[in-house]
Design a protein around this motif. Structure first.
Motif, PDB file in Angstrom:
ATOM      1  N   HIS A   1       0.839  -1.570  -0.180  1.00 56.25           N
ATOM      2  CA  HIS A   1       0.086   0.400   0.532  1.00 56.25           C
ATOM      3  C   HIS A   1       0.998   1.041  -0.242  1.00 56.25           C
ATOM      4  O   HIS A   1       1.638   1.475   0.933  1.00 56.25           O
ATOM      5  CB  HIS A   1      -0.636  -0.233   1.723  1.00 56.25           C
ATOM      6  CG  HIS A   1      -1.753  -1.263   1.397  1.00 56.25           C
ATOM      7  ND1 HIS A   1      -3.375  -0.823   0.887  1.00 56.25           N
ATOM      8  CD2 HIS A   1      -1.489  -2.537   2.056  1.00 56.25           C
ATOM      9  CE1 HIS A   1      -3.180  -2.549   1.345  1.00 56.25           C
ATOM     10  NE2 HIS A   1      -2.208  -3.008   2.002  1.00 56.25           N
ATOM     11  N   ILE A   2       1.152   1.347  -1.067  1.00 57.13           N
ATOM     12  CA  ILE A   2       1.898   2.989  -1.263  1.00 57.13           C
ATOM     13  C   ILE A   2       1.294   4.032  -2.026  1.00 57.13           C
ATOM     14  O   ILE A   2       0.895   4.446  -2.814  1.00 57.13           O
ATOM     15  CB  ILE A   2       3.139   2.556  -1.767  1.00 57.13           C
ATOM     16  CG1 ILE A   2       4.230   1.514  -1.807  1.00 57.13           C
ATOM     17  CG2 ILE A   2       4.156   3.663  -2.014  1.00 57.13           C
ATOM     18  CD1 ILE A   2       4.903   0.719  -3.114  1.00 57.13           C
TER      19      ILE A   2
ATOM     20  N   ALA B   1      -1.831   4.244  -3.761  1.00 55.24           N
ATOM     21  CA  ALA B   1      -1.564   2.949  -5.159  1.00 55.24           C
ATOM     22  C   ALA B   1      -1.078   1.632  -4.104  1.00 55.24           C
ATOM     23  O   ALA B   1      -0.820   1.209  -3.118  1.00 55.24           O
ATOM     24  CB  ALA B   1      -0.119   2.367  -6.241  1.00 55.24           C
ATOM     25  N   VAL B   2      -2.511   0.707  -4.688  1.00 49.11           N
ATOM     26  CA  VAL B   2      -2.100  -1.028  -3.683  1.00 49.11           C
ATOM     27  C   VAL B   2      -0.816  -1.487  -4.992  1.00 49.11           C
ATOM     28  O   VAL B   2      -2.385  -1.757  -6.448  1.00 49.11           O
ATOM     29  CB  VAL B   2      -3.490  -1.509  -3.683  1.00 49.11           C
ATOM     30  CG1 VAL B   2      -2.787  -2.946  -3.335  1.00 49.11           C
ATOM     31  CG2 VAL B   2      -3.968  -0.285  -2.450  1.00 49.11           C
TER      32      VAL B   2
ATOM     33  N   LEU C   1       0.210  -3.505  -9.511  1.00 50.35           N
ATOM     34  CA  LEU C   1      -0.667  -2.338  -9.716  1.00 50.35           C
ATOM     35  C   LEU C   1      -2.324  -3.157 -10.151  1.00 50.35           C
ATOM     36  O   LEU C   1      -2.854  -3.666 -11.273  1.00 50.35           O
ATOM     37  CB  LEU C   1      -0.505  -1.444 -10.851  1.00 50.35           C
ATOM     38  CG  LEU C   1      -1.282  -0.367 -10.360  1.00 50.35           C
ATOM     39  CD1 LEU C   1      -1.028   0.721  -8.874  1.00 50.35           C
ATOM     40  CD2 LEU C   1      -0.663   1.415 -10.998  1.00 50.35           C
ATOM     41  N   VAL C   2      -2.835  -3.152  -9.007  1.00 52.75           N
ATOM     42  CA  VAL C   2      -4.165  -3.249  -8.177  1.00 52.75           C
ATOM     43  C   VAL C   2      -5.078  -2.009  -8.594  1.00 52.75           C
ATOM     44  O   VAL C   2      -6.434  -2.371  -8.779  1.00 52.75           O
ATOM     45  CB  VAL C   2      -4.567  -3.931  -8.253  1.00 52.75           C
ATOM     46  CG1 VAL C   2      -3.569  -5.725  -8.236  1.00 52.75           C
ATOM     47  CG2 VAL C   2      -4.248  -4.128  -6.523  1.00 52.75           C
ATOM     48  N   ARG C   3      -4.114  -1.262  -7.857  1.00 54.47           N
ATOM     49  CA  ARG C   3      -6.139  -0.024  -7.724  1.00 54.47           C
ATOM     50  C   ARG C   3      -4.650   0.889  -7.591  1.00 54.47           C
ATOM     51  O   ARG C   3      -3.277   1.321  -7.362  1.00 54.47           O
ATOM     52  CB  ARG C   3      -6.167  -0.335  -6.159  1.00 54.47           C
ATOM     53  CG  ARG C   3      -7.169   0.966  -6.402  1.00 54.47           C
ATOM     54  CD  ARG C   3      -7.907   0.724  -4.984  1.00 54.47           C
ATOM     55  NE  ARG C   3      -7.304   0.077  -4.087  1.00 54.47           N
ATOM     56  CZ  ARG C   3      -7.586   0.124  -2.723  1.00 54.47           C
ATOM     57  NH1 ARG C   3      -9.390  -0.674  -2.398  1.00 54.47           N
ATOM     58  NH2 ARG C   3      -6.576  -0.629  -1.701  1.00 54.47           N
ATOM     59  N   SER C   4      -5.489   2.405  -8.073  1.00 58.05           N
ATOM     60  CA  SER C   4      -4.656   3.796  -7.923  1.00 58.05           C
ATOM     61  C   SER C   4      -5.392   5.201  -7.937  1.00 58.05           C
ATOM     62  O   SER C   4      -6.314   4.746  -8.911  1.00 58.05           O
ATOM     63  CB  SER C   4      -3.115   3.686  -8.744  1.00 58.05           C
ATOM     64  OG  SER C   4      -2.567   4.965  -9.550  1.00 58.05           O
TER      65      SER C   4
END
Length: 171
Positions: free
Chosen positions: A121-122, A164-165, A145-148
């Motif tokens: 989780h960045i 981003a996750v 990357l799965v979500r941003s």
């Protein structure tokens, strides 16, 4: 139990300065609180000591230290990452939303946990900042990357961010 690393990283890799954070990101702290609530959070002693208010409420606070006599009111004290993760796993039933142990710093704990992590989780801080602590190198070929989400700087934020996750590729 999954292992997630939660970290804010500047464009130049910096994550800390002078025992604290080199920015103010109120918007991100609210998201961090929501994402970690009800979960065990694992941190090193210096990260614990950097909090103005301890423990972080609504979460099992687990502090890793080499000091056998260290005490931290409101936190569970352990002496290795393995011990921290084992404790988080045992306490999972006590935490309604647990399913992920949250690694929250500092650099040495991130370095130890990176090979074990299932998720990153960045918060990408969209700036280069001066600091004395950096995040360890990441082999991005092992992650997807799965979500941003781009987050503009709010009234109480030093910089805009991109949250981003990433999930580890299993193969």
């Amino acid at each position: 139990m999954d292992i997630g690393i939660f970290v804010a990283i500047a464009e130049n890799g910096v994550i800390g300065r002078d025992g604290g954070l080199p920015w103010r990101l109120s918007t991100d702290l609210k998201r961090f609180k929501a994402d970690t609530m009800g979960k065990p959070i694992v941190m090193g002693r210096k990260t614990w000591e950097s909090f103005p208010k301890k423990p972080l409420p609504g979460r099992q606070n687990i502090v890793i230290t080499r000091d056998p006599g260290y005490a931290a009111e409101g936190a569970d004290i352990v002496h290795s990452l393995e011990e921290a993760l084992s404790l988080a796993e045992r306490r999972e039933g006590d935490m309604a939303a647990a399913g992920e142990a949250c690694i929250i710093g500092g650099a040495a704990i991130f370095e130890q946990s990176l090979p074990l992590a299932d998720r990153l989780h960045i918060t990408h801080v969209l700036a280069e900042v001066e600091g004395d602590v950096s995040f360890p190198p990441v082999d991005w070929a092992a992650w997807r990357l799965v979500r941003s989400q781009d987050v503009p700087a709010g009234e109480k934020d030093s910089f805009p961010t991109r949250y981003a996750v990433y999930e580890r590729l299993r193969g």
